[in-house]
Design a protein around this motif. Structure first.
Motif, PDB file in Angstrom:
ATOM      1  N   GLU A 142       4.993  -5.645   8.604  1.00  0.00           N
ATOM      2  CA  GLU A 142       4.070  -6.578   9.290  1.00  0.00           C
ATOM      3  C   GLU A 142       4.392  -6.879  10.778  1.00  0.00           C
ATOM      4  O   GLU A 142       3.545  -7.163  11.566  1.00  0.00           O
ATOM      5  CB  GLU A 142       3.722  -7.777   8.587  1.00  0.00           C
ATOM      6  N   VAL A 143       5.637  -6.892  10.911  1.00  0.00           N
ATOM      7  CA  VAL A 143       6.040  -7.469  12.204  1.00  0.00           C
ATOM      8  C   VAL A 143       6.279  -6.189  13.069  1.00  0.00           C
ATOM      9  O   VAL A 143       6.719  -6.436  14.417  1.00  0.00           O
ATOM     10  CB  VAL A 143       7.366  -8.403  12.199  1.00  0.00           C
ATOM     11  N   ILE A 144       5.963  -5.188  12.906  1.00  0.00           N
ATOM     12  CA  ILE A 144       6.109  -3.903  13.759  1.00  0.00           C
ATOM     13  C   ILE A 144       7.450  -3.705  14.118  1.00  0.00           C
ATOM     14  O   ILE A 144       7.721  -3.959  15.119  1.00  0.00           O
ATOM     15  CB  ILE A 144       5.116  -4.051  14.829  1.00  0.00           C
ATOM     16  N   PRO A 145       8.261  -3.261  13.027  1.00  0.00           N
ATOM     17  CA  PRO A 145       9.655  -3.139  13.370  1.00  0.00           C
ATOM     18  C   PRO A 145      10.038  -1.930  13.952  1.00  0.00           C
ATOM     19  O   PRO A 145      10.903  -1.166  13.456  1.00  0.00           O
ATOM     20  CB  PRO A 145      10.256  -3.419  12.059  1.00  0.00           C
ATOM     21  N   HIS A 146       9.593  -1.786  15.188  1.00  0.00           N
ATOM     22  CA  HIS A 146      10.082  -0.619  16.245  1.00  0.00           C
ATOM     23  C   HIS A 146       9.662  -0.976  17.137  1.00  0.00           C
ATOM     24  O   HIS A 146       8.570  -1.726  17.676  1.00  0.00           O
ATOM     25  CB  HIS A 146       9.329   0.659  15.492  1.00  0.00           C
ATOM     26  N   CYS A 177      18.713 -13.098   2.227  1.00  0.00           N
ATOM     27  CA  CYS A 177      18.161 -13.932   3.222  1.00  0.00           C
ATOM     28  C   CYS A 177      16.825 -14.670   2.425  1.00  0.00           C
ATOM     29  O   CYS A 177      16.521 -15.761   2.443  1.00  0.00           O
ATOM     30  CB  CYS A 177      18.101 -13.602   4.522  1.00  0.00           C
ATOM     31  N   THR A 178      16.103 -13.601   2.196  1.00  0.00           N
ATOM     32  CA  THR A 178      14.568 -13.894   1.757  1.00  0.00           C
ATOM     33  C   THR A 178      14.819 -14.748   0.252  1.00  0.00           C
ATOM     34  O   THR A 178      14.132 -15.650   0.130  1.00  0.00           O
ATOM     35  CB  THR A 178      13.726 -12.838   1.642  1.00  0.00           C
ATOM     36  N   SER A 179      15.729 -14.158  -0.369  1.00  0.00           N
ATOM     37  CA  SER A 179      16.185 -14.968  -1.810  1.00  0.00           C
ATOM     38  C   SER A 179      16.775 -16.300  -1.698  1.00  0.00           C
ATOM     39  O   SER A 179      16.414 -17.151  -2.458  1.00  0.00           O
ATOM     40  CB  SER A 179      17.199 -14.080  -2.593  1.00  0.00           C
ATOM     41  N   SER A 180      17.136 -16.460  -0.652  1.00  0.00           N
ATOM     42  CA  SER A 180      17.593 -18.222  -0.447  1.00  0.00           C
ATOM     43  C   SER A 180      16.920 -18.860   0.294  1.00  0.00           C
ATOM     44  O   SER A 180      16.977 -20.217   0.535  1.00  0.00           O
ATOM     45  CB  SER A 180      19.150 -18.025   0.448  1.00  0.00           C
ATOM     46  N   CYS A 181      15.800 -18.351   0.820  1.00  0.00           N
ATOM     47  CA  CYS A 181      14.801 -19.053   1.662  1.00  0.00           C
ATOM     48  C   CYS A 181      13.836 -20.287   0.991  1.00  0.00           C
ATOM     49  O   CYS A 181      13.144 -19.644   0.144  1.00  0.00           O
ATOM     50  CB  CYS A 181      14.084 -18.125   2.597  1.00  0.00           C
ATOM     51  N   PRO A 182      13.846 -21.497   1.294  1.00  0.00           N
ATOM     52  CA  PRO A 182      12.937 -22.332   0.552  1.00  0.00           C
ATOM     53  C   PRO A 182      11.611 -22.256   0.782  1.00  0.00           C
ATOM     54  O   PRO A 182      10.664 -22.494  -0.033  1.00  0.00           O
ATOM     55  CB  PRO A 182      13.577 -23.533   0.981  1.00  0.00           C
ATOM     56  N   THR A 183      11.165 -21.535   2.300  1.00  0.00           N
ATOM     57  CA  THR A 183       9.907 -21.479   2.507  1.00  0.00           C
ATOM     58  C   THR A 183       9.422 -20.367   1.804  1.00  0.00           C
ATOM     59  O   THR A 183       8.115 -20.362   1.200  1.00  0.00           O
ATOM     60  CB  THR A 183       9.896 -21.239   4.033  1.00  0.00           C
ATOM     61  N   VAL A 184       9.936 -19.299   1.528  1.00  0.00           N
ATOM     62  CA  VAL A 184       9.483 -18.075   0.935  1.00  0.00           C
ATOM     63  C   VAL A 184       9.296 -18.585  -0.688  1.00  0.00           C
ATOM     64  O   VAL A 184       8.468 -17.820  -1.147  1.00  0.00           O
ATOM     65  CB  VAL A 184      10.809 -16.993   0.595  1.00  0.00           C
ATOM     66  N   ALA A 185       9.976 -19.680  -1.070  1.00  0.00           N
ATOM     67  CA  ALA A 185       9.923 -19.967  -2.396  1.00  0.00           C
ATOM     68  C   ALA A 185       8.491 -20.256  -2.713  1.00  0.00           C
ATOM     69  O   ALA A 185       8.107 -20.588  -3.977  1.00  0.00           O
ATOM     70  CB  ALA A 185      10.819 -21.063  -2.936  1.00  0.00           C
ATOM     71  N   THR A 186       7.770 -20.921  -1.900  1.00  0.00           N
ATOM     72  CA  THR A 186       6.351 -21.497  -2.054  1.00  0.00           C
ATOM     73  C   THR A 186       5.145 -20.814  -1.255  1.00  0.00           C
ATOM     74  O   THR A 186       4.172 -21.084  -1.440  1.00  0.00           O
ATOM     75  CB  THR A 186       6.374 -22.966  -1.712  1.00  0.00           C
ATOM     76  N   ASP A 187       5.806 -20.062  -0.178  1.00  0.00           N
ATOM     77  CA  ASP A 187       4.674 -19.472   0.469  1.00  0.00           C
ATOM     78  C   ASP A 187       4.593 -18.031   0.485  1.00  0.00           C
ATOM     79  O   ASP A 187       5.397 -17.357   1.253  1.00  0.00           O
ATOM     80  CB  ASP A 187       4.813 -20.001   2.242  1.00  0.00           C
ATOM     81  N   SER A 188       3.654 -17.506  -0.111  1.00  0.00           N
ATOM     82  CA  SER A 188       3.900 -16.080  -0.351  1.00  0.00           C
ATOM     83  C   SER A 188       3.414 -15.205   1.093  1.00  0.00           C
ATOM     84  O   SER A 188       3.694 -14.087   1.052  1.00  0.00           O
ATOM     85  CB  SER A 188       2.778 -15.708  -1.393  1.00  0.00           C
ATOM     86  N   LEU A 189       2.761 -15.785   1.866  1.00  0.00           N
ATOM     87  CA  LEU A 189       2.249 -15.089   3.109  1.00  0.00           C
ATOM     88  C   LEU A 189       3.377 -15.288   4.219  1.00  0.00           C
ATOM     89  O   LEU A 189       3.192 -14.570   5.262  1.00  0.00           O
ATOM     90  CB  LEU A 189       0.993 -15.868   3.603  1.00  0.00           C
ATOM     91  N   TYR A 190       4.235 -16.084   4.185  1.00  0.00           N
ATOM     92  CA  TYR A 190       5.485 -16.205   4.923  1.00  0.00           C
ATOM     93  C   TYR A 190       6.227 -14.993   5.195  1.00  0.00           C
ATOM     94  O   TYR A 190       6.581 -14.214   4.211  1.00  0.00           O
ATOM     95  CB  TYR A 190       6.281 -17.405   4.831  1.00  0.00           C
ATOM     96  N   PRO A 191       6.477 -14.346   6.361  1.00  0.00           N
ATOM     97  CA  PRO A 191       7.275 -13.186   6.503  1.00  0.00           C
ATOM     98  C   PRO A 191       8.494 -13.212   5.940  1.00  0.00           C
ATOM     99  O   PRO A 191       9.058 -12.074   5.541  1.00  0.00           O
ATOM    100  CB  PRO A 191       7.151 -12.837   7.945  1.00  0.00           C
ATOM    101  N   GLY A 192       9.026 -14.467   6.124  1.00  0.00           N
ATOM    102  CA  GLY A 192      10.468 -14.614   5.539  1.00  0.00           C
ATOM    103  C   GLY A 192      11.452 -14.250   6.713  1.00  0.00           C
ATOM    104  O   GLY A 192      11.174 -13.529   7.736  1.00  0.00           O
ATOM    105  N   PRO A 193      12.915 -14.621   6.264  1.00  0.00           N
ATOM    106  CA  PRO A 193      13.762 -14.538   7.420  1.00  0.00           C
ATOM    107  C   PRO A 193      14.195 -13.032   7.974  1.00  0.00           C
ATOM    108  O   PRO A 193      14.426 -12.837   9.134  1.00  0.00           O
ATOM    109  CB  PRO A 193      15.263 -15.126   6.829  1.00  0.00           C
TER     110      PRO A 193
END
Lengths: 250, 152
Positions: free
Chosen positions: A113-117, A155-171
Motif C-alpha cells: 500500500e505504501v508503494i515500497p519502491h 514490529c507489527t506483532s508488538s504494535c498496540p495500534t495494530v492490535a485494534t486498528d485493522s486499517l493502520y499500515p503498521g510500523p
C-alpha cells in the motif's frame, strides 16, 4: 540439563482454543530456540508446525513470541532467555494458520500500500536509460537503516495500534514509506501521502516504541514514523515530477 | 490464504494495556492512555460538581448545599488520596504529552545514521527518554506536594 519447551498448539480447523504442550529438549551451548523447536519436530512430535528458512536472521520467516516478546527463533539463544524454560507462541496481531505459523498475507498487502519502491516520472529514461540515478553518501545514510528490514513482522506483532486498528499500515509499512519518501531519487511522495495522511495513517502511531525495541535488524521504525509525521506536517508538497534526483553519467 | 482457515490473533484493547516485557516508552504509552481516561472522568465529575454551584445540572438554579455536600466527600482520607493521585496523573499526562508532541515534530531525535551491531534504536534513546523520567519524577514530587497540602 534439559530445557522445558512450552509450545502453543492450535489447529484452527480442529481445535476450539489454543493449548500449551510441553517438551523436554537436551540443552547444548549455542542452541537457538529454533534449534529446540526443530529437535522436537525431528525427534518428538512431527506434527508441530513452524515456519523457517535461512536460520541466520536474514529471511524473517521464524518470527514468534518467545517468553512473551516477539523475536526471531533463529536469532534467539535458549541460554539468553533463561535456558531452563522457554515458552513460544505465534506472533500477536497475525491470523494463526497452525501452531507457530501465522498468515502474513495482510502484512504484505499493507507493505504494498505504501508503494515500497522508487517511483519515477521519466518513463522514457527508465525504458532507455542514459545514465545512473545517483545519490550522495549522506543522502543514503539518512535512509540506510530502514533498508535493512527483512519483513519478519515482529514490529507489527508488538504494535498496540495494530492490535485494534485493522486499517493502520503498521510500523513495517510506515518505516518503508519513510525510506522511500526520503529517497532523493523518488518522486512518488504524492501517491504515498494518500495512505500516510489519512484517518488510519501515520498519526495513529502514538509512539509506544516497541516496534524499535523488538526489531532484530536495527531498523528503528518508531524513529522513521516520527520523522515521517514531521515530514507530513511540514506542509511541503511531496516531491513531484522532475523534482527528484538528477541523473548523471556513470 | 487460498481457502485455508485461520484464526484471528488480534490482541484488541489488551494489546494497548499490557506493556509487560517491553520498553519504557511502551509503559509511558499505557500510562498516557490510562491517565487520559482518568483525567476525562475527573473533568466530567468536576463539571457536574461545579454545576451545582453555578446553576444546577438541570438548570434549576444554584444549589450551594449540594455543592458543600459534594466537597465534604473529598474531605477524608480516600478523598485526599484521590485528589493527590489526580495531581500525579495530570502532571505526568501533561509532561509526557509534551514529549509526544515534540516527538511528532521530530525535534527530539538525532538524524538517522549508519548503525552498528549491537543495534540501539535512536528512537528509544536520548532526550525523549530523559523526558519520560522527568515526567515520572515531577509527577511524584507534585503528588507529594499536593499530599502535603491536603494532609497538612
Amino acid at each position: 540439563m534439559d530445557t522445558l519447551l512450552r509450545v502453543q498448539r492450535f489447529e484452527p480447523t480442529v481445535d476450539r482454543a489454543p493449548k500449551t504442550q510441553e517438551y523436554s529438549v537436551p540443552f547444548r551451548d549455542g542452541m537457538t530456540v529454533l534449534d529446540a523447536i526443530l529437535y522436537v519436530k525431528d525427534y518428538v512430535d512431527h506434527s508441530l508446525a513452524v515456519r523457517f528458512s535461512c536460520r541466520q536472521a536474514s529471511c524473517g520467516s521464524c518470527g514468534m513470541k518467545i517468553n512473551g516478546v516477539p523475536r526471531l527463533a533463529c536469532y534467539t539463544q535458549v541460554a539468553d532467555v533463561g535456558g531452563r524454560e522457554v515458552t513460544v507462541s505465534p506472533m500477536d496481531n497475525f491470523p494463526i494458520v497452525r501452531d507457530l505459523v501465522t498468515d502474513l498475507t495482510g502484512f504484505f498487502e499493507k507493505h504494498k500500500e505504501v508503494i515500497p519502491h522508487v517511483v519515477r516520472r521519466d518513463s522514457a529514461e527508465m525504458e532507455s536509460p542514459t545514465s545512473d540515478y545517483l545519490m550522495k553518501p549522506e543522502d543514503l545514510e539518512r535512509i540506510l537503516q530502514f533498508t535493512y528490514c527483512i519483513k519478519c513482522g515482529l514490529c507489527t506483532s508488538s504494535c498496540p495500534t495494530v492490535a485494534t486498528d485493522s486499517l493502520y499500515p503498521g510500523p513495517q509499512a510506515l518505516a518503508q514509506a519513510y525510506r522511500y519518501t526520503m529517497d532523493v531519487r523518488d518522486e512518488g511522495g504524492a501517491e504515498r501521502f494518500k495512505v500516510l495522511d489519512s484517518a488510519h495513517g501515520v498519526f495513529r502511531c502514538h509512539y509506544a516504541g516497541s516496534c524499535s525495541a523488538v526489531c532484530p535488524k536495527g531498523v528503528d521504525p518508531a524513529l522513521g514514523i516520527q520523522l515521517l509525521k514531521r515530514h507530513v506536517m511540514s506542509a511541503k508538497p511531496p516531491r513531484g515530477p522532475g523534482e527528484g534526483a538528477r541523473t548523471s553519467k556513470p | 490464504m487460498d481457502g485455508r482457515e485461520t484464526a484471528s490473533n488480534k490482541r484488541g484493547v489488551m494489546g494497548w494495556l499490557n506493556p509487560r516485557h517491553y520498553n519504557l516508552e511502551r509503559w509511558a504509552y499505557v500510562f498516557q492512555r490510562v491517565t487520559g481516561v482518568g483525567i476525562l472522568m475527573y473533568v466530567l465529575g468536576h463539571i457536574g460538581d461545579t454545576s451545582f454551584f453555578v446553576g444546577g445540572p438541570f438548570g434549576s438554579g444554584p444549589d450551594p448545599g449540594t455543592w458543600a455536600l459534594d466537597l465534604s466527600f473529598t474531605e477524608n482520607l480516600v478523598g485526599h488520596l484521590i485528589l493527590a493521585t489526580t495531581v500525579v496523573i495530570v502532571v505526568f499526562h501533561g509532561l509526557n504529552g509534551l514529549r509526544l508532541i515534540m516527538a511528532e515534530y521530530g525535534i527530539i531525535f538525532q538524524k538517522p545514521s549508519k548503525i552498528e551491531y549491537p543495534y540501539q534504536a535512536k528512537g528509544l534513546r536520548g532526550l525523549q527518554k530523559h523526558m519520560i523520567w522527568a515526567a515520572i519524577v515531577l509527577a511524584i514530587v507534585a503528588g507529594l506536594w499536593a499530599g502535603g497540602i491536603l494532609f497538612g
